[in-house]
Design a protein around this motif. Sequence first.
Motif, PDB file in Angstrom:
ATOM      1  N   LYS A 398       0.838  -1.197   0.000  1.00 25.49           N
ATOM      2  CA  LYS A 398       0.000   0.000   0.000  1.00 25.49           C
ATOM      3  C   LYS A 398       0.874   1.248   0.000  1.00 25.49           C
ATOM      4  O   LYS A 398       1.894   1.305   0.695  1.00 25.49           O
ATOM      5  N   THR A 417      -3.203   0.544  -3.835  1.00 22.28           N
ATOM      6  CA  THR A 417      -2.830  -0.796  -3.392  1.00 22.28           C
ATOM      7  C   THR A 417      -2.203  -1.572  -4.542  1.00 22.28           C
ATOM      8  O   THR A 417      -2.642  -1.464  -5.692  1.00 22.28           O
ATOM      9  N   LYS A 419      -1.800  -4.652  -6.676  1.00 22.94           N
ATOM     10  CA  LYS A 419      -2.623  -5.808  -7.024  1.00 22.94           C
ATOM     11  C   LYS A 419      -1.933  -6.591  -8.129  1.00 22.94           C
ATOM     12  O   LYS A 419      -1.596  -6.016  -9.166  1.00 22.94           O
ATOM     13  N   GLU A 420      -1.711  -7.871  -7.857  1.00 21.41           N
ATOM     14  CA  GLU A 420      -1.004  -8.744  -8.795  1.00 21.41           C
ATOM     15  C   GLU A 420       0.344  -8.139  -9.189  1.00 21.41           C
ATOM     16  O   GLU A 420       0.765  -8.194 -10.346  1.00 21.41           O
TER      17      GLU A 420
END
Length: 439
Positions: A398, A417, A419-420
């Motif tokens: 984050k 955030t 993500k992947e």
Amino acid sequence: MLRAHVDFSRKLRDWDGFGVCFTDKATVDPEEYFTLNEHHQRFLQEFFGSNGLRMGIVKMFIDPFRLNYCQQDSDEDQIVEVNEYHFYDLPSFHAQLARYILEVARNGGVDLKIILSGLCPPAWMTRQKELSGRDLDPVNRIHYSRYMVAWARYLSVTEKLPVYCLSLHSRGEMWQLWDSYGIPLYSNTGMNLYWSPEMVVDFLKLIRRQLDHNGLEHIGLSPGDTKNWGNFYDWGYADLISEDPLALKAVSLLTSNANLSGNSNDFCSTGIDLIHEKRPDLHAWVTADELRNIRPGSISALYKLIYRTKVNSVILSTTIKNKDSSFSQSKDLSFLKPVCKAGQPGMGVCQVGCNGSDIFIIGFSSNSTGNTDSFVLINDDKLDWNMPIEIRGSASAKFSVYRTSVSENFLRLEDVTVKEGKIHYLAPAKSVSGFYTII
């Protein structure tokens, strides 16, 4: 396809932080001296305060007004006595500045470093017998070396300021500034002295001995600030230093000036690379031009200095005048805030990549400083871009985000955030965005 990444696990070099150099006449000429007022203090808080840029370096200049004519020969081995120079009866605005900045920086948790840069000797030390005469009179070689050491001793010992390094000259390689008689060609040349590569090598060894002899072993030494990094290599300075073992050993730091909107000479790393073949431990600092027009293009120039020139610090020049109207740089500073907040002293420059022509990333790893892994995204294009940024080597998923653009002043945005393994972020045209890991 647009691609970008930041790898916090791959540190390229240590980062010493950003800094400021105050360049106007009031900082060096005692006749222009004035006392800091509340407007100046607010201005300095923006650079060094806990809610400002938290810069960690100040560049000061050695003025030529502290010693009257001395007829007797000067002895290299004689201890430099500060009271023989006019440090007490002539006020130093730079010393006043440094004392206040040191207090502000320490209150903000930053350990300040000061670099001193030579301008020119007192007029009587030159062959031309005038201020900014081109040639140092050889009979005053020891006088001038002791003069610079006296400045270092006064600020370090008497004023108890954190003097980190002494740089021999500022643009002293620019022989074109004088006529054939050694008289300055232009009224705005400023205070200067010509430094040949041979003179630089000689003074590196001479002043290193004198600093050590006067108990100033902790103060480093730089071969001077050339106009740009290209001159440092092309004009023979790096080569001659690298060939002289004692001069090379005397060097503690490499320094130069650069123009943020300049050409390839300003971003040339050849001289640094040559010195690093024998002294890979040496850091390189650069003093960039005035802050007055800082925009995303200027921040992208910082990328070039950090990643292509391979410097460990960027010092930005500005002025501090005895007029309230001179403090109108808040918008300029807002473009600097994302990168200065990211690159605090002691962090590491980390590996980055982006295949956008006018999009740049600057990354800083924590490097055990207590600061969080951070990176800056500069979109200098005229178009908005949807950026997929791959995040590598971070313990956090984050990031907090702050952005400056034509309509935003270091605006806090929603946290993003990972993500992947990626952050997806819309970067507005002509914007600078800072991403800071949230632990």
